[in-house]
Design a protein around this motif. Structure first.
Motif, short mmCIF file in Angstrom:
data_model
loop_
_atom_site.label_atom_id
_atom_site.label_comp_id
_atom_site.label_asym_id
_atom_site.label_seq_id
_atom_site.Cartn_x
_atom_site.Cartn_y
_atom_site.Cartn_z
N LEU A 34 -25.41 17.18 9.94
CA LEU A 34 -26.27 18.00 11.01
C LEU A 34 -25.85 17.66 12.27
O LEU A 34 -24.81 16.77 12.39
CB LEU A 34 -27.71 17.63 11.08
N LEU A 35 -26.10 18.75 13.22
CA LEU A 35 -25.47 18.55 14.52
C LEU A 35 -26.13 17.45 15.42
O LEU A 35 -27.54 17.60 15.43
CB LEU A 35 -25.35 20.03 15.42
N LEU A 36 -25.55 16.70 16.02
CA LEU A 36 -26.17 15.55 17.08
C LEU A 36 -25.71 15.71 18.40
O LEU A 36 -24.52 16.22 18.77
CB LEU A 36 -25.72 14.35 16.47
N ASP A 37 -26.47 15.51 19.55
CA ASP A 37 -26.18 15.32 20.80
C ASP A 37 -26.75 14.22 21.33
O ASP A 37 -27.89 13.71 21.05
CB ASP A 37 -27.03 16.46 21.63
N LYS A 38 -25.93 13.48 22.09
CA LYS A 38 -26.16 11.94 22.51
C LYS A 38 -27.27 11.88 23.47
O LYS A 38 -27.83 11.11 23.49
CB LYS A 38 -25.05 11.40 23.12
N ARG A 95 -33.62 8.61 18.91
CA ARG A 95 -34.74 8.04 19.78
C ARG A 95 -34.72 8.54 21.17
O ARG A 95 -35.54 8.43 21.97
CB ARG A 95 -34.36 6.52 20.02
N PHE A 96 -33.77 9.46 21.57
CA PHE A 96 -33.67 10.39 22.66
C PHE A 96 -34.28 11.71 22.62
O PHE A 96 -34.05 12.26 23.69
CB PHE A 96 -32.03 10.29 23.26
N THR A 100 -30.06 14.05 23.11
CA THR A 100 -31.37 14.76 22.69
C THR A 100 -31.31 14.45 21.12
O THR A 100 -32.42 14.96 20.56
CB THR A 100 -31.51 15.97 22.93
N GLY A 101 -30.51 13.91 20.25
CA GLY A 101 -30.31 13.67 19.06
C GLY A 101 -30.48 14.97 18.29
O GLY A 101 -29.12 15.87 18.48
N SER A 102 -30.88 15.30 17.05
CA SER A 102 -30.62 16.45 16.05
C SER A 102 -32.02 17.28 15.86
O SER A 102 -31.82 18.27 15.18
CB SER A 102 -30.12 15.78 14.91
N TRP A 103 -33.06 16.91 16.57
CA TRP A 103 -34.02 17.67 16.44
C TRP A 103 -34.06 19.19 17.09
O TRP A 103 -34.72 19.44 18.10
CB TRP A 103 -35.50 17.39 16.58
N PHE A 104 -33.27 20.18 16.65
CA PHE A 104 -33.09 21.29 17.39
C PHE A 104 -32.57 22.56 16.43
O PHE A 104 -31.84 22.13 15.54
CB PHE A 104 -32.41 21.45 18.80
N PHE A 105 -32.73 23.70 16.60
CA PHE A 105 -32.21 24.84 16.18
C PHE A 105 -31.07 25.36 16.77
O PHE A 105 -30.77 25.08 18.03
CB PHE A 105 -33.16 25.96 15.91
N LEU A 106 -30.27 26.16 15.85
CA LEU A 106 -28.89 26.55 16.48
C LEU A 106 -28.99 28.11 16.36
O LEU A 106 -29.67 28.83 15.39
CB LEU A 106 -27.61 26.16 15.78
N GLY A 107 -28.29 28.75 17.43
CA GLY A 107 -28.13 30.35 17.15
C GLY A 107 -26.80 30.77 17.82
O GLY A 107 -26.25 29.99 18.57
N GLU A 108 -26.45 31.94 17.35
CA GLU A 108 -25.04 32.37 17.70
C GLU A 108 -25.17 33.89 18.35
O GLU A 108 -26.03 34.65 17.74
CB GLU A 108 -24.01 32.16 16.83
N LEU A 109 -24.50 34.22 19.36
CA LEU A 109 -24.37 35.47 19.91
C LEU A 109 -22.86 35.76 19.96
O LEU A 109 -22.09 35.08 20.65
CB LEU A 109 -24.88 35.80 21.37
N LEU A 110 -22.21 36.56 18.96
CA LEU A 110 -21.12 36.78 18.79
C LEU A 110 -20.56 37.98 19.68
O LEU A 110 -21.37 39.04 19.76
CB LEU A 110 -20.47 37.40 17.34
N VAL A 111 -19.49 37.79 20.62
CA VAL A 111 -19.23 38.66 21.45
C VAL A 111 -17.89 39.09 21.55
O VAL A 111 -16.96 38.50 21.03
CB VAL A 111 -19.53 38.09 23.07
N ASP A 112 -17.55 40.32 22.14
CA ASP A 112 -16.09 40.82 22.42
C ASP A 112 -15.52 40.52 23.84
O ASP A 112 -14.57 41.04 24.38
CB ASP A 112 -15.71 42.16 21.88
N LEU A 113 -16.28 39.52 24.46
CA LEU A 113 -15.84 39.53 25.86
C LEU A 113 -15.01 38.08 26.04
O LEU A 113 -15.33 37.14 25.30
CB LEU A 113 -17.10 39.20 26.86
N PRO A 114 -13.78 38.03 26.96
CA PRO A 114 -12.93 36.90 26.85
C PRO A 114 -13.51 35.95 28.00
O PRO A 114 -12.96 35.52 28.78
CB PRO A 114 -11.72 37.70 27.44
N LEU A 115 -14.57 35.25 27.72
CA LEU A 115 -15.20 34.65 28.44
C LEU A 115 -14.68 33.12 28.36
O LEU A 115 -13.88 32.70 27.47
CB LEU A 115 -16.63 33.81 27.77
N PRO A 116 -14.73 32.40 29.67
CA PRO A 116 -13.95 31.18 29.50
C PRO A 116 -14.82 29.94 28.58
O PRO A 116 -15.95 30.16 28.47
CB PRO A 116 -14.09 30.41 30.68
N ILE A 117 -13.90 29.17 27.84
CA ILE A 117 -14.53 28.40 26.93
C ILE A 117 -14.89 26.99 27.45
O ILE A 117 -14.44 26.40 28.23
CB ILE A 117 -13.82 28.30 25.61
#
Length: 380
Positions: free
Chosen positions: A164-168, A259-260, A170-187
């Motif tokens: 599972l994905l972890l963030d230092k 715990r965060f 907030t932990g891991s209690w979250f959902f993920l979603g994605e928006l695929l785009v054809d724009l050359p945005l900075p990463i």
């Protein structure tokens, strides 16, 4: 690749993050679509059958690591996170009370798929208002895409040893979603793994489903067994399942980073009233019509009534002896052959637990029995 010569992409990327926050997402990042480093492990997992009967995971093969095959022209992924930890989660008390059903905390409220997808559509519309028509498509855990590696590349967190994905922060209690785009945005900068030597999630798994760091054998996973798998659950896993009737949070519960975690402000993810009383017998008593009505708008609804009863029967077999439980189990016999297998197991487990009153003898009677057995005087 589409061309938008007049667009200031850095400014647009900054705006996207502001808009995403306004739409209820707690974090957003942008990454490219190169997941070639993940293809060998993906193929290895497919070859080893680690996805169990989730044939859609196998059917699409390497497409899951190639977003441009889902939406031709895609060059960037906007990855978003939405917290779901409900208030008064009652983890320990719910798990320890074997007369109560434990439901994974992500499923206590409304189904997240539609909500997040709608918000991603709105994000796409805001971008369109800025740049004009462009190629984009939202995804929320319903298409063949490796969302966690993408989220890590986008800086939303890292894949823990439980996968599972972890963030230092907030932990891991979250959902993920994605928006695929054809724009050359900075990463954005990818997240670095912060698990260190900790293996709490691996050692605490009730069925030892985490077979190596970041690799889960779905066939052993309680979440898979109670949600994705609709057959007869192998007997070796029925006792470890305990009172978990829909999903399992154990690997997250022991993770130090959680715990965060913050309580979600999204009321749709709060516990629905119909699950405020999770008494096993009460939930088991629901007719199919009641189940469908009470679980309307819930992710739980998709497993269907028979699988709901199957999961509950296992939990009832693991509960302390109760004539009420035995009576309820017997009332469902003959409804479905697969269900009968689990009910019969549960009835056997209940019969092995004699009522406490028949097994416990007070101290006075115990002493009397010892006296008689030894043939000693009463006052000895």
């Amino acid at each position: 690749m589409a061309s938008y010569p007049s667009v200031d992409y850095q400014h647009l990327a900054d705006q996207i993050k502001v808009w995403a926050t306004e739409l209820g997402f707690q974090k957003v990042g942008i990454c490219d679509i190169d997941l070639s480093d993940h293809e060998p492990q993906l193929q290895k997992s497919i070859d080893a059958g680690l996805y169990g009967e989730m044939d859609w995971m196998v059917r699409h093969g390497m497409m899951r690591a190639r977003p441009a095959e889902l939406l031709p022209g895609t060059i960037r992924v906007i990855s978003v996170r939405m917290d779901y930890l409900p208030p008064q989660a009652q983890f320990a008390s719910n798990l320890s009370d074997k007369t109560q059903a434990y439901i994974s905390r992500y499923a206590l409220g409304r189904d997240y798929h539609k909500l997040i997808r709608n918000q991603l559509k709105k994000l796409g519309q805001k971008i369109e208002q800025e740049v004009g028509a462009f190629g984009h498509r939202p995804f929320v855990d319903t298409a063949p895409i490796l969302e966690r590696p993408l989220a890590q590349k986008a800086g939303l967190g890292w894949a823990g040893k439980h996968s599972l994905l972890l963030d230092k922060e907030t932990g891991s209690w979250f959902f993920l979603g994605e928006l695929l785009v054809d724009l050359p945005l900075p990463i954005d900068e990818p997240s670095q793994n912060e698990c260190g030597k900790c293996t709490a999630c691996m050692t605490s798994c009730p069925t030892q489903a985490i077979i190596s760091e970041g690799v889960v054998d779905a066939r052993r996973c309680i979440s898979y067994l109670t949600i994705e798998y609709d057959g007869v659950i192998p007997e070796e896993f029925r006792k470890p399942i305990g009172n978990r009737i829909y999903g399992c949070d154990d690997c997250q519960l022991v993770c130090p980073w959680n715990r965060f975690a913050e309580i979600t402000e999204q009321k749709d993810f709060h516990r629905r009233d119909t699950l405020s009383n999770a008494d096993l017998v009460l939930l088991f008593s629901w007719s199919e019509k009641e189940f469908l009505q009470k679980m309307e708008g819930s992710a739980i609804r998709r497993i269907g009534h028979i699988q709901w009863l199957r999961n509950l029967s296992i939990a009832m077999g693991n509960a302390p002896f109760s004539a009420r439980i035995v009576e309820a189990l017997k009332s469902r016999l003959g409804l479905n052959s697969n269900l009968d297998t689990h009910i019969e197991w549960a009835l056997n487990e209940q019969s092995n637990q004699e009522p406490l009153i028949n097994r416990k003898v007070d101290n006075k009677n115990q002493r009397l029995i010892r006296v008689i057995e030894k043939g000693l005087p009463r006052d000895a």
